[in-house]
Every structure is written in structure tokens, then in C-alpha cells.
Scaffold this motif. Structure first.
Motif, PDB file in Angstrom:
ATOM      1  N   CYS A 126       0.848  -1.184   0.000  1.00  0.00           N
ATOM      2  CA  CYS A 126       0.000   0.000   0.000  1.00  0.00           C
ATOM      3  C   CYS A 126       0.891   1.243   0.000  1.00  0.00           C
ATOM      4  CB  CYS A 126      -0.883   0.035   1.249  1.00  0.00           C
ATOM      5  SG  CYS A 126      -1.983  -1.383   1.424  1.00  0.00           S
ATOM      6  N   SER A 127       0.322   2.372  -0.378  1.00  0.00           N
ATOM      7  CA  SER A 127       1.066   3.620  -0.395  1.00  0.00           C
ATOM      8  C   SER A 127       0.452   4.611   0.582  1.00  0.00           C
ATOM      9  CB  SER A 127       1.067   4.211  -1.805  1.00  0.00           C
ATOM     10  OG  SER A 127       1.642   5.509  -1.802  1.00  0.00           O
ATOM     11  N   PHE A 128       1.301   5.433   1.173  1.00  0.00           N
ATOM     12  CA  PHE A 128       0.829   6.533   2.001  1.00  0.00           C
ATOM     13  C   PHE A 128       0.242   7.648   1.135  1.00  0.00           C
ATOM     14  CE2 PHE A 128       2.671   5.199   6.029  1.00  0.00           C
ATOM     15  CZ  PHE A 128       3.721   4.379   5.644  1.00  0.00           C
ATOM     16  N   GLY A 129       0.404   7.548  -0.159  1.00  0.00           N
ATOM     17  CA  GLY A 129      -0.218   8.477  -1.084  1.00  0.00           C
ATOM     18  C   GLY A 129       0.281   9.893  -0.970  1.00  0.00           C
ATOM     19  N   VAL A 130      -0.568  10.774  -0.454  1.00  0.00           N
ATOM     20  CA  VAL A 130      -0.247  12.202  -0.423  1.00  0.00           C
ATOM     21  C   VAL A 130       0.532  12.606   0.822  1.00  0.00           C
ATOM     22  CG1 VAL A 130      -2.279  12.780  -1.793  1.00  0.00           C
ATOM     23  CG2 VAL A 130      -2.452  12.801   0.692  1.00  0.00           C
ATOM     24  N   PHE A 155      -1.662   5.905  -5.386  1.00  0.00           N
ATOM     25  CA  PHE A 155      -0.469   5.114  -5.060  1.00  0.00           C
ATOM     26  C   PHE A 155       0.744   5.917  -5.518  1.00  0.00           C
ATOM     27  CE2 PHE A 155       2.881   2.082  -5.253  1.00  0.00           C
ATOM     28  CZ  PHE A 155       2.548   1.042  -4.391  1.00  0.00           C
ATOM     29  N   SER A 156       1.544   6.355  -4.555  1.00  0.00           N
ATOM     30  CA  SER A 156       2.747   7.104  -4.898  1.00  0.00           C
ATOM     31  C   SER A 156       3.982   6.299  -4.527  1.00  0.00           C
ATOM     32  CB  SER A 156       2.761   8.466  -4.197  1.00  0.00           C
ATOM     33  OG  SER A 156       2.655   8.321  -2.796  1.00  0.00           O
ATOM     34  N   TYR A 157       5.059   6.562  -5.225  1.00  0.00           N
ATOM     35  CA  TYR A 157       6.306   5.825  -5.049  1.00  0.00           C
ATOM     36  C   TYR A 157       7.232   6.541  -4.070  1.00  0.00           C
ATOM     37  CZ  TYR A 157       4.831   3.159  -9.161  1.00  0.00           C
ATOM     38  OH  TYR A 157       4.131   2.359 -10.047  1.00  0.00           O
ATOM     39  N   GLY A 158       8.352   5.900  -3.782  1.00  0.00           N
ATOM     40  CA  GLY A 158       9.343   6.471  -2.888  1.00  0.00           C
ATOM     41  C   GLY A 158       9.316   5.790  -1.538  1.00  0.00           C
ATOM     42  N   ASP A 159       9.467   6.595  -0.466  1.00  0.00           N
ATOM     43  CA  ASP A 159       9.452   6.048   0.895  1.00  0.00           C
ATOM     44  C   ASP A 159       8.053   5.676   1.347  1.00  0.00           C
ATOM     45  OD1 ASP A 159      12.166   6.569   1.038  1.00  0.00           O
ATOM     46  OD2 ASP A 159      11.907   8.503   2.042  1.00  0.00           O
ATOM     47  N   ALA A 160       7.055   6.164   0.613  1.00  0.00           N
ATOM     48  CA  ALA A 160       5.677   6.111   1.101  1.00  0.00           C
ATOM     49  C   ALA A 160       4.966   4.814   0.747  1.00  0.00           C
ATOM     50  CB  ALA A 160       4.902   7.305   0.547  1.00  0.00           C
ATOM     51  N   VAL A 161       5.608   3.673   1.007  1.00  0.00           N
ATOM     52  CA  VAL A 161       4.965   2.389   0.742  1.00  0.00           C
ATOM     53  C   VAL A 161       5.147   1.461   1.943  1.00  0.00           C
ATOM     54  CG1 VAL A 161       5.150   2.476  -1.772  1.00  0.00           C
ATOM     55  CG2 VAL A 161       7.032   1.534  -0.438  1.00  0.00           C
ATOM     56  N   ILE A 162       4.177   0.594   2.134  1.00  0.00           N
ATOM     57  CA  ILE A 162       4.232  -0.347   3.252  1.00  0.00           C
ATOM     58  C   ILE A 162       3.482  -1.609   2.850  1.00  0.00           C
ATOM     59  CG2 ILE A 162       2.129   0.600   4.321  1.00  0.00           C
ATOM     60  CD1 ILE A 162       3.468   0.091   7.050  1.00  0.00           C
ATOM     61  N   HIS A 163       3.988  -2.759   3.240  1.00  0.00           N
ATOM     62  CA  HIS A 163       3.308  -4.008   2.912  1.00  0.00           C
ATOM     63  C   HIS A 163       2.118  -4.188   3.847  1.00  0.00           C
ATOM     64  CE1 HIS A 163       2.610  -8.274   2.019  1.00  0.00           C
ATOM     65  NE2 HIS A 163       3.201  -7.987   0.860  1.00  0.00           N
ATOM     66  N   ILE A 164       1.049  -4.679   3.303  1.00  0.00           N
ATOM     67  CA  ILE A 164      -0.185  -4.807   4.077  1.00  0.00           C
ATOM     68  C   ILE A 164      -0.017  -5.766   5.261  1.00  0.00           C
ATOM     69  CG2 ILE A 164      -1.227  -6.696   2.761  1.00  0.00           C
ATOM     70  CD1 ILE A 164      -3.876  -5.005   2.888  1.00  0.00           C
ATOM     71  N   SER A 165       0.958  -6.653   5.178  1.00  0.00           N
ATOM     72  CA  SER A 165       1.195  -7.581   6.284  1.00  0.00           C
ATOM     73  C   SER A 165       1.701  -6.872   7.536  1.00  0.00           C
ATOM     74  CB  SER A 165       2.201  -8.662   5.862  1.00  0.00           C
ATOM     75  OG  SER A 165       3.462  -8.069   5.561  1.00  0.00           O
ATOM     76  N   LYS A 166       2.157  -5.644   7.411  1.00  0.00           N
ATOM     77  CA  LYS A 166       2.660  -4.887   8.562  1.00  0.00           C
ATOM     78  C   LYS A 166       1.529  -4.318   9.415  1.00  0.00           C
ATOM     79  CE  LYS A 166       7.124  -5.028   7.401  1.00  0.00           C
ATOM     80  NZ  LYS A 166       8.151  -5.659   8.251  1.00  0.00           N
ATOM     81  N   LEU A 167       0.313  -4.338   8.884  1.00  0.00           N
ATOM     82  CA  LEU A 167      -0.807  -3.733   9.591  1.00  0.00           C
ATOM     83  C   LEU A 167      -1.393  -4.700  10.616  1.00  0.00           C
ATOM     84  CD1 LEU A 167      -2.694  -2.034   6.602  1.00  0.00           C
ATOM     85  CD2 LEU A 167      -0.893  -1.069   8.057  1.00  0.00           C
TER      86      LEU A 167
END
Length: 431
Positions: A126-130, A155-167
């Protein structure tokens, strides 16, 4: 990931814990409301909020919840400003770019992070988006992550992504992001924008803020070439320059060919542009706002605003007297990094008066006003009456330059104040 309800998800929040709430235009309102609904069950939950544009007043900050939630704002946003002014919360002074380090070294412990995330891609990310800004470091440090998976989030790229399994828990929502209307510059703002645009060379790297003056600057840059974007906040105003090729990032030293930002706020058009856009990356604010990274780009042009400026060049940008109305944000970081950049220039852009007609250039700052940019760092102050270039000038010369761009109705008074303060060294200076 098994989805659950918001009410069930926020049961992971315990009394005496600390909770980070994602900001920008992506406050996870569904989770926030569910958390506030538990006020009767919770005590002394410390809440960290940051720069944000909220669609609603923050329910956790309201007087009836004062024993349940202890609000520590890292930037006074619109959704909590009134409550903080009344004493139902406090603000923590800090440069936005330094707050991630406070999460990481435990100065500001984070137990739970409430996140507003995009739908997962094929790999489950998933992305943190904005809103990368503080969300990246908060999510890294909080042992419990609660996400609302939002169909409206790009969906934005860079640092702003996280795998859904972390939730630890996830809730499905379809909540429109807050849209910030593009400010149409007034005639005063257009004049200020034109003055600044004339001082921006081709090949410059832009840091630009939000509002009528930044939009006026951007509109006046349509005939420039090979501009770059390395900024804290991205807005609709840059889209025409990106689409026309004026911003091509070809001459940047840091991530050439790529636009870099830490957060975004604007219209749905901006959010749609961001979705799976590989020419844009969203980075941790500690990375974007590092002055020593900023300086690596050529000809950094840092353009910021202020509440008021005194005759020595002290800049207040976060308060009206003693009342805190916003935060330092990245102004200091980009003013410093821009000043260090080869060929860089920094600007404080302000109308000469407030909407009520009070001068923004004053002999002395209003009692209680906070200095965001010191007189030692300021370079150019710009109003609709021109540019006061302060770099390398003594205090009397600064006063002379600032009076010349103040509103004509206050110049005589400011002259008397300057003469009394600086004496002959001011009186000898001619217009």
C-alpha cells in the motif's frame, strides 16, 4: 489481511499510549472518529498530529475529551487550531524535518500509528499516497499500525509504501481526500509573483509553498526552461509546468529527472496525476528537508511566507502575537539549504498589509510573536512594492530597504521608528 470495522480496529489503542495520526489531506477520519468514540474507555492517550487540512474539527481535541486525549500538535492544523487556542492541547516546537529523528530516538515515543493508505498493489504494498512526511517514520517506529485502506488514495512511489502484512488491523473505506482549492492570485499577489519570477534563473530547483503568491510565481514561470522540483509540499500549481516540460528536473543533482516532495495538497486532478506516477517520488520529510541535501541541487529557489517581518529582517511565520496558528514546517530547512546552494536564493513573500489593513512590516514584532527565520538567515523580502535585498546589509540599511517596500501609509511612521532606533546611520541613507 482480514478487514475489520473501525470500532474493532481502534480497540488496539490502550490508555496511557501514544498515537500518531497521519496528516496532509489524508487524515484517517474514519479511524479518528472511532478512536474518539472510545473516549469514555481511555485515559491519557497522547495524540500527535502534524501538518494537515482536516475536513472536520478533530473530535479528540474537544473539551469533553480532555481527560481522554492529550493533544501534542507538531503543526497547528485547521482542525485543532481553535481548541489549542482555548488550551485543550499544546504544540511541540520543532522543525518538521527533525521530527522523524524524535520518533526514531524515542524522544517522542509512538505506540500506534493511524494511517490512510491506498489499495494494495499486486505485491501487497500500500502507499501513504499524499502524505509521506512524518507518516514514514511514525510507521517505522510504532509497534501497532492501523490502516484504513482507501479507494480514493493515490499510489505514490518512494518512501511512502508499506506491505499490508505490517498492519495490525485494516478497515476498507472510500473516503474522498480533502481538496484544497487552487488559490487564484489577486493583483497584489501577481505583482509579488512577478518580482520573484524575474529573479529565478533557468535551471533552478524550486521549493514553493501553498497559496496565491506561490501560484502567482508558478504562473509567471511558464517561459522558463529546465526547472526542477524538490519541495516539501506539492500543489496543483506545478502541474502546468510539469505538463509543458518547464519542470523537467534535468539539471537537478539530487534525483535528476524526478520530482520530489514529502506531501501533497490540492485537487482531485493532482491526486490523479500522482497515482502510479513514476516521475514523482514522495519521501520522508527528514530526507526532503535536510538542508545539506537541499544544497546539493543547483540554484535552489526557496519561496516562503510570513505573518510579519520587523525592520531588522526577523520573520514571524507561525503565530499572531502569542497565539500559535501553524508551525515552522520546512521554512527554516529550505531557507538554510537554499542559501547554501550554489546560485541559490531565498525569498519571504508577503502582501504589505493584512486583509484588515495592518502593516506586515513593523518596527518591532508583535509581543509574543515567534521568530521562525532569523535576521541572520533572511535574504530577500518581497511585497507588491518591490524586493528588499537584505543579504550582507547592516541593520540600518535593512530598515531603509524594508520601509521602501512597506505600504505607503506606514512609511512615515516606520521612518521615525528607524531613526530613533538606528540614529545617524539610518538618517544618512537616502531613498
Amino acid at each position: 489481511m482480514k478487514y475489520t470495522t473501525a470500532a474493532e480496529a481502534v480497540r488496539l489503542i490502550q490508555s496511557h499510549s501514544s498515537v500518531y495520526i497521519q496528516g496532509s489531506t489524508s487524515i484517517p477520519e474514519t479511524l479518528v472518529r472511532a478512536m474518539a468514540d472510545r473516549a469514555g474507555e481511555l485515559t491519557d492517550v497522547k495524540v500527535y498530529s502534524a501538518f494537515a487540512v482536516g475536513a472536520f474539527d478533530a473530535p479528540y481535541c474537544q473539551p469533553e475529551n480532555r481527560e481522554s486525549f492529550l493533544v501534542n500538535s507538531l503543526f497547528v492544523a485547521n482542525n485543532i487550531r481553535r481548541w489549542l487556542a482555548e488550551g485543550y492541547g499544546q504544540t511541540i516546537p520543532a522543525f518538521l524535518g527533525e521530527i522523524p529523528a524524535m520518533f526514531r530516538d524515542g524522544t517522542l515515543p509512538v505506540d500506534v500509528a493511524l494511517l490512510n493508505l491506498s489499495c494494495p498493489n499486486e505485491e501487497g504494498y500500500c502507499s501513504f499516497g499524499v502524505s509521506a512526511d512524518l507518516a514514514v517514520s511514525a510507521a517505522e517506529c510504532a509497534p501497532t499500525l492501523i490502516g484504513q485502506i482507501n479507494k480514493a488514495m493515490p499510489f505514490s512511489y518512494g518512501d511512502a509504501v508499506i506491505h499490508i502484512s505490517k498492519l495490525a488491523a485494516a478497515v476498507e473505506v472510500d473516503d474522498p481526500l480533502v481538496e484544497v482549492p487552487t488559490a487564484v492570485p489577486t493583483e497584489v499577489e501577481r505583482r509579488i509573483g512577478n518580482y520573484i519570477a524575474e529573479m529565478i534563473p533557468d535551471g533552478a530547483t524550486l521549493q514553493i509553498g501553498v497559496g496565491g503568491i506561490p501560484n502567482a510565481v508558478l504562473a509567471a514561470l511558464k517561459d522558463h526552461k529546465h526547472l526542477g522540483l524538490h519541495t516539501e509540499a506539492m500543489t496543483d500549481g506545478v502541474l502546468p509546468l510539469i505538463e509543458s516540460g518547464v519542470i523537467d528536473n534535468s539539471l537537478k543533482s539530487v534525483m535528476p529527472g524526478i520530482s520530489v516532495a514529502s506531501l501533497a495538497l490540492g485537487s482531485r486532478r493532482l491526486y490523479d496525476y500522482m497515482d502510479y506516477c513514476k516521475e514523482l517520488v514522495m519521501k520522508d520529510v527528514a530526507w526532503t528537508n535536510d538542508p545539506f541535501r537541499i544544497r546539493q541541487n543547483p540554484k535552489v529557489m526557496a519561496i516562503n511566507s510570513a505573518v510579519e517581518v520587523d525592520l531588522t529582517g526577523q520573520v514571524c511565520a507561525d503565530s499572531v502575537g502569542t497565539r500559535i496558528i501553524s508551525g515552522v514546517g520546512g521554512q527554516h530547512d529550505f531557507m538554510y539549504g537554499g542559501a547554501l546552494s550554489e546560485g541559490g536564493r531565498t525569498f519571504i513573500a508577503i502582501p504589505s498589509t493584512t486583509p484588515k489593513g495592518a502593516s506586515k512590516i513593523k518596527a518591532l514584532l508583535t509581543p509574543g510573536a515567534g521568530v521562525v527565520t532569523t535576521r541572520h538567515m533572511v535574504q530577500n523580502i518581497v511585497t507588491e512594492y518591490g524586493v528588499a535585498q537584505l543579504r550582507g546589509r547592516n541593520l540600518a540599511e535593512r530598515a531603509r530597504a524594508l520601509i521602501d517596500i512597506a505600504h505607503p501609509s506606514v512609511r512615515e511612521e516606520l521612518e521615525r521608528e528607524a531613526a530613533e532606533r538606528f540614529g545617524y546611520s539610518f538618517l544618512r541613507l537616502k531613498h
